[in-house]
Design an enzyme around this catalytic site. Structure first.
Site, mmCIF file in Angstrom:
data_model
loop_
_atom_site.group_PDB
_atom_site.id
_atom_site.type_symbol
_atom_site.label_atom_id
_atom_site.label_comp_id
_atom_site.label_asym_id
_atom_site.label_seq_id
_atom_site.Cartn_x
_atom_site.Cartn_y
_atom_site.Cartn_z
ATOM 1 N N ASP A 35 48.424 41.767 35.212
ATOM 2 C CA ASP A 35 46.965 41.806 35.380
ATOM 3 C C ASP A 35 46.376 42.815 34.390
ATOM 4 O O ASP A 35 46.912 43.910 34.203
ATOM 5 C CB ASP A 35 46.603 42.195 36.818
ATOM 6 N N ILE A 36 45.256 42.455 33.796
ATOM 7 C CA ILE A 36 44.638 43.316 32.776
ATOM 8 C C ILE A 36 44.029 44.575 33.397
ATOM 9 O O ILE A 36 43.877 45.595 32.716
ATOM 10 C CB ILE A 36 43.579 42.499 31.985
ATOM 11 N N ASN A 97 43.185 35.110 46.486
ATOM 12 C CA ASN A 97 41.779 35.005 46.836
ATOM 13 C C ASN A 97 41.289 33.577 46.591
ATOM 14 O O ASN A 97 41.712 32.933 45.622
ATOM 15 C CB ASN A 97 40.956 35.974 45.988
ATOM 16 N N VAL A 106 38.483 34.265 39.194
ATOM 17 C CA VAL A 106 38.959 33.284 38.209
ATOM 18 C C VAL A 106 39.339 32.003 38.955
ATOM 19 O O VAL A 106 40.239 32.023 39.807
ATOM 20 C CB VAL A 106 40.178 33.831 37.425
ATOM 21 N N HIS A 110 45.946 31.511 41.645
ATOM 22 C CA HIS A 110 46.879 32.569 41.268
ATOM 23 C C HIS A 110 47.253 33.407 42.476
ATOM 24 O O HIS A 110 46.460 33.587 43.402
ATOM 25 C CB HIS A 110 46.303 33.485 40.186
ATOM 26 N N HIS A 112 48.426 37.293 43.448
ATOM 27 C CA HIS A 112 48.556 38.679 43.004
ATOM 28 C C HIS A 112 49.842 39.212 43.630
ATOM 29 O O HIS A 112 49.996 39.162 44.861
ATOM 30 C CB HIS A 112 47.396 39.536 43.513
HETATM 31 P P1 5GP Z 1 40.695 37.137 41.487
HETATM 32 O O1 5GP Z 1 39.552 38.053 41.826
HETATM 33 O O2 5GP Z 1 40.211 35.833 40.906
HETATM 34 O O3 5GP Z 1 41.640 36.957 42.626
HETATM 35 O O4 5GP Z 1 41.557 37.882 40.395
HETATM 36 C C1 5GP Z 1 41.416 37.694 39.029
HETATM 37 C C2 5GP Z 1 42.281 38.731 38.340
HETATM 38 O O5 5GP Z 1 42.393 38.368 36.979
HETATM 39 C C3 5GP Z 1 41.711 40.155 38.370
HETATM 40 O O6 5GP Z 1 42.648 41.024 39.012
HETATM 41 C C4 5GP Z 1 41.516 40.507 36.904
HETATM 42 O O7 5GP Z 1 41.837 41.839 36.604
HETATM 43 C C5 5GP Z 1 42.434 39.528 36.195
HETATM 44 N N1 5GP Z 1 42.002 39.146 34.860
HETATM 45 C C6 5GP Z 1 40.759 38.741 34.489
HETATM 46 N N2 5GP Z 1 40.742 38.428 33.181
HETATM 47 C C7 5GP Z 1 41.996 38.632 32.726
HETATM 48 C C8 5GP Z 1 42.594 38.490 31.435
HETATM 49 O O8 5GP Z 1 41.966 38.095 30.441
HETATM 50 N N3 5GP Z 1 43.920 38.795 31.338
HETATM 51 C C9 5GP Z 1 44.643 39.223 32.416
HETATM 52 N N4 5GP Z 1 45.941 39.501 32.202
HETATM 53 N N5 5GP Z 1 44.114 39.383 33.632
HETATM 54 C C10 5GP Z 1 42.793 39.087 33.783
#
Ligand code: 5GP
Length: 125
Positions: A35-36, A97, A106, A110, A112
């Site tokens: 994760d970034i 999520n 996103v 996915h 986590h």
């Molecule tokens: P969500 O809120 O959709 O469950 O989590 C999305 C995750 O994607 C977040 O933890 C965010 O930090 C990660 N993320 C968003 N953009 C990027 C990216 O460009 N690269 C990576 N490696 N992670 C990303």
């Protein structure tokens, strides 16, 4: 079920190689990368390569082969990173999520995978 998949989302772009990622594991149907913005010392995102929006979309419409590959790949990461409690590791948390109330940012399914410190209770009250 009526999910429409947005192929411009950031994980679709990572899968197409348009954006770099720090890959942890890649299999026929699954990609895992760091994760970034990590929320823990270990914060790996595990995504299917297919166009699924969230957990129930994937679990109801993906093939058995994709679902097995995704789950096995996730277990392989736990082993590879030394997290499995059954093999002396200190454990981990998996969460996913979905939608607005799930705070999904996103729209590509996915997991986590979080670990590397005590993670506390599951949700803030
Ligand atoms: P969500 O809120 O959709 O469950 O989590 C999305 C995750 O994607 C977040 O933890 C965010 O930090 C990660 N993320 C968003 N953009 C990027 C990216 O460009 N690269 C990576 N490696 N992670 C990303």
């Amino acid at each position: 079920m009526a999910y429409s998949y947005d192929p411009t989302n950031i994980f679709a772009r990572i899968l197409r190689g348009e954006i770099p990622n720090k890959t942890v594991i890649e299999t026929a149907h699954t990609l895992a990368f760091e994760d970034i913005r990590p929320s823990a010392p270990v914060h790996v995102l595990v995504i299917p390569k297919g166009p699924y929006v969230c957990f129930d979309h994937f679990a109801s419409e993906a093939s058995d082969e994709e679902i097995a590959d995704f789950n096995r790949a996730t277990a392989d990461i736990c082993r590879k990173l030394g997290l499995s409690p059954g093999a002396g590791g200190q454990g981990y948390r998996i969460l996913s999520n979905a939608g607005d109330h799930g705070h999904q940012e996103v729209p590509h399914y996915h997991l986590h995978l979080l670990a590397g410190r005590p993670l506390g209770p599951m949700l803030a009250r």
